[in-house]
Write an enzyme that holds these catalytic residues in place. Structure first.
Site, mmCIF file in Angstrom:
data_model
loop_
_atom_site.group_PDB
_atom_site.id
_atom_site.type_symbol
_atom_site.label_atom_id
_atom_site.label_comp_id
_atom_site.label_asym_id
_atom_site.label_seq_id
_atom_site.Cartn_x
_atom_site.Cartn_y
_atom_site.Cartn_z
ATOM 1 N N ASP A 144 5.148 3.309 0.180
ATOM 2 C CA ASP A 144 5.010 2.683 1.509
ATOM 3 C C ASP A 144 5.938 3.345 2.513
ATOM 4 O OD1 ASP A 144 4.467 0.937 3.556
ATOM 5 O OD2 ASP A 144 5.304 -0.826 2.579
ATOM 6 N N GLU A 204 7.347 0.449 11.911
ATOM 7 C CA GLU A 204 6.258 -0.414 11.417
ATOM 8 C C GLU A 204 6.797 -1.569 10.593
ATOM 9 O OE1 GLU A 204 3.200 -2.116 8.840
ATOM 10 O OE2 GLU A 204 4.971 -1.067 8.156
ATOM 11 N N GLU A 205 7.854 -1.305 9.826
ATOM 12 C CA GLU A 205 8.341 -2.328 8.900
ATOM 13 C C GLU A 205 9.071 -3.480 9.599
ATOM 14 O OE1 GLU A 205 7.466 -2.638 5.996
ATOM 15 O OE2 GLU A 205 7.040 -0.685 5.108
#
Ligand SMILES: *[C@@H]1O[C@H](CO)[C@@H](O)[C@H](O)[C@H]1NC(C)=O
Ligand SMILES: *[C@@H]1O[C@H](CO)[C@@H](O)[C@H](O)[C@H]1NC(C)=O
Ligand SMILES: *[C@@H]1O[C@H](CO)[C@@H](O)[C@H](O)[C@H]1NC(C)=O
Ligand SMILES: *[C@@H]1O[C@H](CO)[C@@H](O)[C@H](O)[C@H]1NC(C)=O
Length: 407
Positions: free
Chosen positions: A146, A180-181
């Protein structure tokens, strides 16, 4: 595109600050020729470099520089798009999205392929199983799944298509975003930058790289994140009727929320409720005045704009039933289930329970969600995938790019 995006391609400073690409090397990792695709060593080397460079959200400078150098060395035009720092304590260097393509300096891309270069903490070193490299060889490390697995597979997929003249460079744009996280600030910034343009590029399709175990996702759940705050009245614990216990109210409210169907659908199943943090009170012998619950609700119903609000209203109704005055539900934003296109031959399909940057990119494009590795190990200490997962993803991204260009 170039008029809005700061064009700082291969500037002296960038090159000077670049992290060195790490060779895959290692005599015990001799390639096995049998079923290895021609791009295996390039793919693994790129993936290793990406995973080796720490890039916890807010500190994406080094990995961003690496991606820019990697792409410009291979003839891409790579523009960088500075994204405001998250706050003063995070990282001391600029962070930026990377927008890249090969071909025309003023492209009109039909397809955007994107993933994120930030990862969750803590950084975990790259590791690869000893012995000859085969499809079953496991690779571990933070971001191996990820989403640096997707980043590497996307780049190699496009490289391979271009080198075999199977696509026109100007038709496909790459976008690697920061943040994004945490909040999706990188993708939101990119999305805003498109709105600012006089001639907005209209992508026919956007392919989002996130771990789906190489299945084509038909969509993912929506979300409602925030806090529930309860206000009570403090008093002596021996005379609780003189006060009003914020903890007691909160416990009742949480129990009722857990027991209530907040919304379900055939595709996404049940809306799920996570009570991730719970705090309240000041001492065992004081009726608590304040209680606070940090919540994450995964929304199984649509529409994308509004589905989250429906769930919020259901939660609010429960809070009102427990106590009209005591509660406040604080949530900055919410959204309903996010549908994607999964009608492409040659893929197994699935739905995901996690959030992505998909809703952060405005526009009327077909959306695909796909990538190597399992979300079940992403964010965990055992994050890993196999060489075969990465290679299958290269083929999968190629199929999606070709499909999207044909449509
Ligand atoms: C900055 O971010 C960190 C990590 O998210 C957080 O702990 C800290 O409180 C934030 N600081 C400010 C000033 O917002
Ligand atoms: C878009 O334009 C506004 C107004 O000119 C500006 O303040 C903003 O920074 C721009 N956003 C991006 C992402 O370029
Ligand atoms: C959804 O919740 C219902 C109860 O409300 C339960 O019976 C069902 O098994 C749940 N479905 C899934 C997929 O978890
Ligand atoms: C690697 O990931 C798989 C899921 O893809 C998981 O089942 C396995 O436990 C992980 N292995 C290690 C050694 O962490």
């Amino acid at each position: 595109m170039r008029s809005v995006i700061a064009s700082i391609v291969a500037s002296t400073c960038l090159r000077a600050c670049l992290a060195e690409q790490l060779p895959l090397a290692g005599s015990h990792h001799a390639l096995v020729p049998d079923d290895a695709p021609s791009y295996r060593s390039e793919l693994l080397s790129l993936h290793k470099s990406l995973v080796t460079i720490p890039s916890v959200s807010g500190n994406e400078n080094a990995v961003g520089n690496f991606v820019v150098e990697y792409l410009t060395d291979r003839g891409y035009i790579a523009d960088i798009q500075f994204v405001p720092k998250r706050n003063n304590t995070q990282g001391d260097k600029e962070r930026f999205n990377v927008v890249a393509w090969r071909g025309d300096s003023n492209p009109t891309p039909k397809v955007l392929v994107t993933s994120h270069i930030d990862v969750v903490p803590p950084h975990i070193d790259y590791g690869i199983e000893d012995g000859p490299v085969t499809k079953d060889t496991r690779i571990s490390g933070r971001g191996s799944v990820d989403a640096k697995g997707s980043v590497a597979a996307i780049i190699i997929a496009l490289e391979d298509l271009l080198s075999h003249d199977r696509v026109d460079g100007s038709d496909v744009m790459l976008l690697f975003v920061v943040g994004e996280e945490v909040s999706g600030d990188g993708m939101r910034y990119f999305s805003d930058s498109l709105k600012n343009m006089t001639e907005q590029p209209a992508f026919d399709a956007v392919i989002f790289g996130e771990p789906t175990e190489n299945k084509l996702a038909c969509g993912h759940k929506g979300g409602l994140f925030g806090e529930i705050v309860a206000q009570g009245i403090a008093s002596h614990s021996g005379y609780p009727w003189l006060g009003k216990s914020a903890n007691e109210l909160m416990v009742h409210a949480m129990a009722k929320i857990f027991a209530t169907d907040l919304g379900s659908s055939d595709l996404y199943g049940n809306t799920t409720f996570n009570l991730g943090r719970f705090e309240g009170g000041v001492a065992a012998n004081v009726v608590p005045e304040h209680a606070r619950a940090g919540i994450a609700i995964r929304v199984a119903i649509g529409p994308e704009k509004g589905g989250g609000e429906i769930v919020r209203e259901r939660v609010q109704k429960i809070l009102n039933e427990i106590d009209e005055d005591a509660f406040e539900l604080i949530s900055s934003h919410s959204y309903g289930a996010v549908d994607c296109d999964c009608d492409v031959d040659g893929f197994e399909t699935a739905v995901m329970n996690y959030g992505t940057d998909i809703p952060n990119l405005a526009g009327d494009h077909t959306r695909y969600l796909y990538g190597p590795g399992s979300i079940l190990v992403a964010h965990g200490p055992n994050e890993n995938l196999t060489v075969g997962d990465l290679e299958t993803a290269v083929e999968g991204f190629q199929k999606l790019i070709l499909h999207a260009l044909k449509a």
